[in-house]
Scaffold this active site. Sequence first.
Site, PDB file in Angstrom:
ATOM      1  N   TYR A 153       0.823  -1.214   0.000  1.00 10.70           N
ATOM      2  CA  TYR A 153       0.000   0.000   0.000  1.00 10.70           C
ATOM      3  C   TYR A 153       0.855   1.262   0.000  1.00 10.70           C
ATOM      4  O   TYR A 153       0.439   2.289  -0.536  1.00 10.70           O
ATOM      5  CB  TYR A 153      -0.913   0.024   1.225  1.00 10.70           C
ATOM      6  CG  TYR A 153      -2.202  -0.748   1.042  1.00 10.70           C
ATOM      7  CD1 TYR A 153      -2.177  -2.113   0.793  1.00 10.70           C
ATOM      8  CD2 TYR A 153      -3.429  -0.114   1.123  1.00 10.70           C
ATOM      9  CE1 TYR A 153      -3.349  -2.829   0.648  1.00 10.70           C
ATOM     10  CE2 TYR A 153      -4.611  -0.820   0.973  1.00 10.70           C
ATOM     11  CZ  TYR A 153      -4.557  -2.174   0.734  1.00 10.70           C
ATOM     12  OH  TYR A 153      -5.729  -2.876   0.577  1.00 10.70           O
ATOM     13  N   LYS A 203       4.136 -15.506   2.112  1.00 12.58           N
ATOM     14  CA  LYS A 203       4.302 -16.214   0.842  1.00 12.58           C
ATOM     15  C   LYS A 203       5.809 -16.413   0.691  1.00 12.58           C
ATOM     16  O   LYS A 203       6.446 -15.909  -0.228  1.00 12.58           O
ATOM     17  CB  LYS A 203       3.690 -15.345  -0.280  1.00 12.58           C
ATOM     18  CG  LYS A 203       3.539 -16.012  -1.617  1.00 12.58           C
ATOM     19  CD  LYS A 203       2.498 -17.099  -1.675  1.00 12.58           C
ATOM     20  CE  LYS A 203       2.622 -17.792  -3.034  1.00 12.58           C
ATOM     21  NZ  LYS A 203       1.934 -19.068  -3.118  1.00 12.58           N
ATOM     22  N   ASP A 235      -1.966 -18.459   0.138  1.00 13.38           N
ATOM     23  CA  ASP A 235      -2.953 -19.184  -0.679  1.00 13.38           C
ATOM     24  C   ASP A 235      -3.581 -20.332   0.116  1.00 13.38           C
ATOM     25  O   ASP A 235      -4.785 -20.580   0.023  1.00 13.38           O
ATOM     26  CB  ASP A 235      -2.345 -19.658  -2.016  1.00 13.38           C
ATOM     27  CG  ASP A 235      -0.969 -20.289  -1.863  1.00 13.38           C
ATOM     28  OD1 ASP A 235      -0.430 -20.307  -0.737  1.00 13.38           O
ATOM     29  OD2 ASP A 235      -0.428 -20.763  -2.876  1.00 13.38           O
ATOM     30  N   ASP A 259      -5.965  -7.528   3.750  1.00 13.11           N
ATOM     31  CA  ASP A 259      -7.129  -6.910   3.112  1.00 13.11           C
ATOM     32  C   ASP A 259      -7.975  -7.983   2.432  1.00 13.11           C
ATOM     33  O   ASP A 259      -9.194  -8.064   2.624  1.00 13.11           O
ATOM     34  CB  ASP A 259      -6.651  -5.870   2.087  1.00 13.11           C
ATOM     35  CG  ASP A 259      -7.810  -5.231   1.351  1.00 13.11           C
ATOM     36  OD1 ASP A 259      -8.765  -4.809   2.022  1.00 13.11           O
ATOM     37  OD2 ASP A 259      -7.781  -5.177   0.099  1.00 13.11           O
ATOM     38  N   ASP A 263     -11.800  -9.757   3.819  1.00 20.25           N
ATOM     39  CA  ASP A 263     -13.085  -9.768   3.109  1.00 20.25           C
ATOM     40  C   ASP A 263     -13.602 -11.200   2.966  1.00 20.25           C
ATOM     41  O   ASP A 263     -14.797 -11.463   3.087  1.00 20.25           O
ATOM     42  CB  ASP A 263     -12.962  -9.135   1.704  1.00 20.25           C
ATOM     43  CG  ASP A 263     -13.336  -7.655   1.713  1.00 20.25           C
ATOM     44  OD1 ASP A 263     -13.083  -6.981   2.728  1.00 20.25           O
ATOM     45  OD2 ASP A 263     -13.888  -7.172   0.692  1.00 20.25           O
TER      46      ASP A 263
END
Length: 381
Positions: A153, A203, A235, A259, A263
């Site tokens: 970000y 990751k 993942d 983020d 969701d």
Amino acid sequence: MALFEVRKKSQLMDVRISVLGGDGIGPEVTAESVKVLDAIAGRFGHEFTYITGIVGGCAIDAVGTALPDDTMNIVLGSDAVLFGAVGGPKWDDPLAKVRPEDGILQLRKRLGLFANLRPCKVYPQLIDSSPLRPERLVDVDFIMVRELTGGLYFGKPKRRWENSRGRRAVDTLAYSEKEIERVVRIAFELARDRKKRVHSIDKMNVMESSRLWREVATEVGVEYPDVELIHMLADTAAMQLITNPVIFDVIVAENLFGDILSDEAAVIGGSLGMLPSASVSSLPPKHGRRRRGGKPALYEPIHGSAPGIAGKSLANPMASILSGAMLLRLSLGLNAEAEAIENGVDSILSEGYRTGDIASNGERPLTTSQVGDMIAGLVMG
Ligand code: IPM
Ligand code: MG
């Protein structure tokens, strides 16, 4: 009892809450939180002063920037920030110089709010609203700790350019060990008071920043021998969240992973409209009173501005109202008050009251303000 009430009142005479509704449904849901906070103030004898400011697209329209100086001054003079949502199709031109989202991103950065806490609780009353099979939802109760002021970000370079071979763009995923350490520490502290398990998401099979993340998380973990640390690839975490969400207690992840995963986590419980969040730079002290002053923390529903339903009183204000409960607990140490709100939400759900996002076919949903009225009524007793 009476003495206790009086003492509390004098301690908290002047709580200043900045209210930044933003765009779309933001102002509508925030108005309901204020209604409920007012009911709390009445019942428990506090005085809350609200100062409103503009942020996001409406601020771009009014003064040309998403976070005007006036708004920042209001925020800096307050004890906590209640935030709605920003954005909408009107400001979505990819080439625009200013974006509504800059409003919230700059607030997080300038207030140093590096940890975003997103609790995900499955209300048994809403199990039928979830897209997951009911048996997967039993006992699901975890909290996501999302790193909020670093990573993709904010990393530089972040830009777009054009050369003879065409258009190019770059975002940068960079973390210092200090940035990782402080957010991972918050996850461990939370886990200590919960089921004592931290899933650290990375990751590391691909990214250098993730290898550092894993290394630092392991180092911090040594200081918390009572808490189990599990490293999980992002993942895999995305898959486990929908196949086996009950395994999670505290999840900690870098900004973008957090983020996306939050969701995903939100729909587990049935609706984005139910989940609150707190953006903080520290946890309340376990002993003694929280120090007043310093930069305020920020509380917002995890959903966005939902322009499609804005202005129609269709939005679910419960995520915002529950964010108000987090504000009371984390910024003001008002635990009984926070619980009164949470119990209010729980009761109306138990009595079968629903907004459109969680209503079943054939059920007539309540409006945004009816939900606020009901919860405020229950809070007042
Ligand atoms: C969120 C939102 C924001 C984010 C947007 C509005 C910038 O999606 O709070 O999760 O990406 O952080
Ligand atoms: Mg998001």
